[in-house]
Motif scaffolding. Sequence first.
Motif, PDB file in Angstrom:
ATOM      1  N   ILE A 272       0.841  -1.203   0.000  1.00  0.00           N
ATOM      2  CA  ILE A 272       0.000   0.000   0.000  1.00  0.00           C
ATOM      3  C   ILE A 272       0.874   1.250   0.000  1.00  0.00           C
ATOM      4  N   ALA A 273       1.895   1.272   0.863  1.00  0.00           N
ATOM      5  CA  ALA A 273       2.787   2.432   0.938  1.00  0.00           C
ATOM      6  C   ALA A 273       3.515   2.650  -0.382  1.00  0.00           C
ATOM      7  N   ALA A 274       3.946   1.565  -1.014  1.00  0.00           N
ATOM      8  CA  ALA A 274       4.644   1.679  -2.297  1.00  0.00           C
ATOM      9  C   ALA A 274       3.715   2.241  -3.376  1.00  0.00           C
ATOM     10  N   GLN A 275       2.442   1.812  -3.363  1.00  0.00           N
ATOM     11  CA  GLN A 275       1.464   2.329  -4.333  1.00  0.00           C
ATOM     12  C   GLN A 275       1.240   3.822  -4.142  1.00  0.00           C
ATOM     13  N   ILE A 276       1.119   4.239  -2.881  1.00  0.00           N
ATOM     14  CA  ILE A 276       0.913   5.666  -2.601  1.00  0.00           C
ATOM     15  C   ILE A 276       2.121   6.477  -3.041  1.00  0.00           C
ATOM     16  N   ARG A 277       3.316   5.968  -2.732  1.00  0.00           N
ATOM     17  CA  ARG A 277       4.545   6.676  -3.103  1.00  0.00           C
ATOM     18  C   ARG A 277       4.641   6.835  -4.615  1.00  0.00           C
ATOM     19  N   SER A 278       4.373   5.772  -5.348  1.00  0.00           N
ATOM     20  CA  SER A 278       4.425   5.840  -6.814  1.00  0.00           C
ATOM     21  C   SER A 278       3.366   6.786  -7.356  1.00  0.00           C
ATOM     22  N   SER A 279       2.184   6.756  -6.738  1.00  0.00           N
ATOM     23  CA  SER A 279       1.108   7.620  -7.190  1.00  0.00           C
ATOM     24  C   SER A 279       1.453   9.090  -6.984  1.00  0.00           C
ATOM     25  N   LEU A 280       2.075   9.419  -5.851  1.00  0.00           N
ATOM     26  CA  LEU A 280       2.470  10.807  -5.588  1.00  0.00           C
ATOM     27  C   LEU A 280       3.477  11.285  -6.629  1.00  0.00           C
ATOM     28  N   VAL A 281       4.407  10.406  -6.998  1.00  0.00           N
ATOM     29  CA  VAL A 281       5.397  10.769  -8.020  1.00  0.00           C
ATOM     30  C   VAL A 281       4.708  10.978  -9.361  1.00  0.00           C
ATOM     31  N   ASN A 282       3.770  10.094  -9.703  1.00  0.00           N
ATOM     32  CA  ASN A 282       3.080  10.201 -10.990  1.00  0.00           C
ATOM     33  C   ASN A 282       2.161  11.426 -11.046  1.00  0.00           C
ATOM     34  N   ILE A 283       1.537  11.769  -9.925  1.00  0.00           N
ATOM     35  CA  ILE A 283       0.674  12.944  -9.892  1.00  0.00           C
ATOM     36  C   ILE A 283       1.488  14.197 -10.194  1.00  0.00           C
ATOM     37  N   GLY A 284       2.693  14.253  -9.640  1.00  0.00           N
ATOM     38  CA  GLY A 284       3.596  15.352  -9.954  1.00  0.00           C
ATOM     39  C   GLY A 284       3.438  16.566  -9.060  1.00  0.00           C
ATOM     40  N   TYR A 285       4.444  17.391  -9.086  1.00  0.00           N
ATOM     41  CA  TYR A 285       4.518  18.559  -8.208  1.00  0.00           C
ATOM     42  C   TYR A 285       3.375  19.536  -8.449  1.00  0.00           C
ATOM     43  N   GLU A 286       3.106  19.844  -9.711  1.00  0.00           N
ATOM     44  CA  GLU A 286       2.117  20.874 -10.015  1.00  0.00           C
ATOM     45  C   GLU A 286       0.728  20.496  -9.495  1.00  0.00           C
ATOM     46  N   GLN A 287       0.329  19.246  -9.717  1.00  0.00           N
ATOM     47  CA  GLN A 287      -0.992  18.824  -9.260  1.00  0.00           C
ATOM     48  C   GLN A 287      -1.040  18.668  -7.745  1.00  0.00           C
ATOM     49  N   LEU A 288       0.123  18.424  -7.143  1.00  0.00           N
ATOM     50  CA  LEU A 288       0.149  18.288  -5.694  1.00  0.00           C
ATOM     51  C   LEU A 288       0.113  19.640  -4.990  1.00  0.00           C
ATOM     52  N   VAL A 289       0.783  20.620  -5.578  1.00  0.00           N
ATOM     53  CA  VAL A 289       0.970  21.890  -4.889  1.00  0.00           C
ATOM     54  C   VAL A 289       0.073  22.999  -5.429  1.00  0.00           C
ATOM     55  N   THR A 290      -0.227  22.972  -6.722  1.00  0.00           N
ATOM     56  CA  THR A 290      -1.055  24.018  -7.312  1.00  0.00           C
ATOM     57  C   THR A 290      -2.535  23.720  -7.057  1.00  0.00           C
ATOM     58  N   ALA A 291      -3.221  24.661  -6.457  1.00  0.00           N
ATOM     59  CA  ALA A 291      -4.629  24.450  -6.084  1.00  0.00           C
ATOM     60  C   ALA A 291      -5.506  24.229  -7.318  1.00  0.00           C
ATOM     61  N   PRO A 292      -6.579  23.383  -7.217  1.00  0.00           N
ATOM     62  CA  PRO A 292      -6.868  22.554  -6.043  1.00  0.00           C
ATOM     63  C   PRO A 292      -5.923  21.350  -6.005  1.00  0.00           C
ATOM     64  N   ASN A 293      -5.458  20.992  -4.849  1.00  0.00           N
ATOM     65  CA  ASN A 293      -4.418  19.965  -4.763  1.00  0.00           C
ATOM     66  C   ASN A 293      -4.493  19.209  -3.458  1.00  0.00           C
ATOM     67  N   LEU A 294      -3.686  18.163  -3.397  1.00  0.00           N
ATOM     68  CA  LEU A 294      -3.661  17.316  -2.210  1.00  0.00           C
ATOM     69  C   LEU A 294      -3.053  18.043  -1.020  1.00  0.00           C
ATOM     70  N   LEU A 295      -1.948  18.747  -1.249  1.00  0.00           N
ATOM     71  CA  LEU A 295      -1.253  19.396  -0.139  1.00  0.00           C
ATOM     72  C   LEU A 295      -2.016  20.593   0.399  1.00  0.00           C
ATOM     73  N   ALA A 296      -3.008  21.070  -0.369  1.00  0.00           N
ATOM     74  CA  ALA A 296      -3.809  22.195   0.111  1.00  0.00           C
ATOM     75  C   ALA A 296      -4.911  21.742   1.058  1.00  0.00           C
ATOM     76  N   GLN A 297      -5.073  20.426   1.197  1.00  0.00           N
ATOM     77  CA  GLN A 297      -6.067  19.938   2.142  1.00  0.00           C
ATOM     78  C   GLN A 297      -5.694  20.400   3.549  1.00  0.00           C
ATOM     79  N   ALA A 298      -6.689  20.642   4.359  1.00  0.00           N
ATOM     80  CA  ALA A 298      -6.437  21.133   5.717  1.00  0.00           C
ATOM     81  C   ALA A 298      -5.594  20.136   6.496  1.00  0.00           C
TER      82      ALA A 298
END
Length: 199
Positions: free
Chosen positions: A63-89
């Motif tokens: 499960i952890a490996a899947q999440i790690r790979s998914s975060l890499v595939n999602i990429g920085y822009e989608q993670l950090v640029t709103a709306p994004n995962l890291l913008a969650q409270a």
Amino acid sequence: MRLSIGLRGRAHRPSRGARGVTILEGLIAGGVFVVGIVGILNALIFAAGQNANALKAVRASAIAAQIRSSLVNIGYEQLVTAPNLLAQACSTDAEVLALAGGLETIGADATEGREAACVIDLDAIDVPAEGYTVVQPGYSEEDRRTFRRILVVFQHPRTATTDYSVGVVVSWRAAGFQKTLNEFVFIPDPDSNDTGIEV
């Protein structure tokens, strides 16, 4: 009753004492046998528990490996640029923070311009919905009942403050104790590597 004839022709009965010793030996042997069986059953139960915990650890690693790979595939822009995962409270719930495996203690550093770690309850936000990317599609209900998924997002201490590291913490209960498995992924700012390319 059967009688025995001695050398001098005198009849005698088998000794009552000898018969009692035979019964006592049988009771002792039976007791040793029961203790042995109980010991074997306890060993089998312990081995079954250890095997079940090992299977959970293997599944948690996957499960952890899947999440790690998914975060890499999602990429920085989608993670950090709103709306994004890291913008969650960031969670302040004590129960969620306790599941972060100690990573929640990563604090801010004013001299390096680093913010405090953000603990995200992935189970609470990683559901099919619009507005952010589903990190782990197809996550089963059985896994959801067994494991807890936590992300700890913090700015990388040795690079530009726009780079992030994410600790992936998967936990489960075993024999009354909380077990955790941690993996880490580095999410760099593509502008900080002078190429503009995500790595």
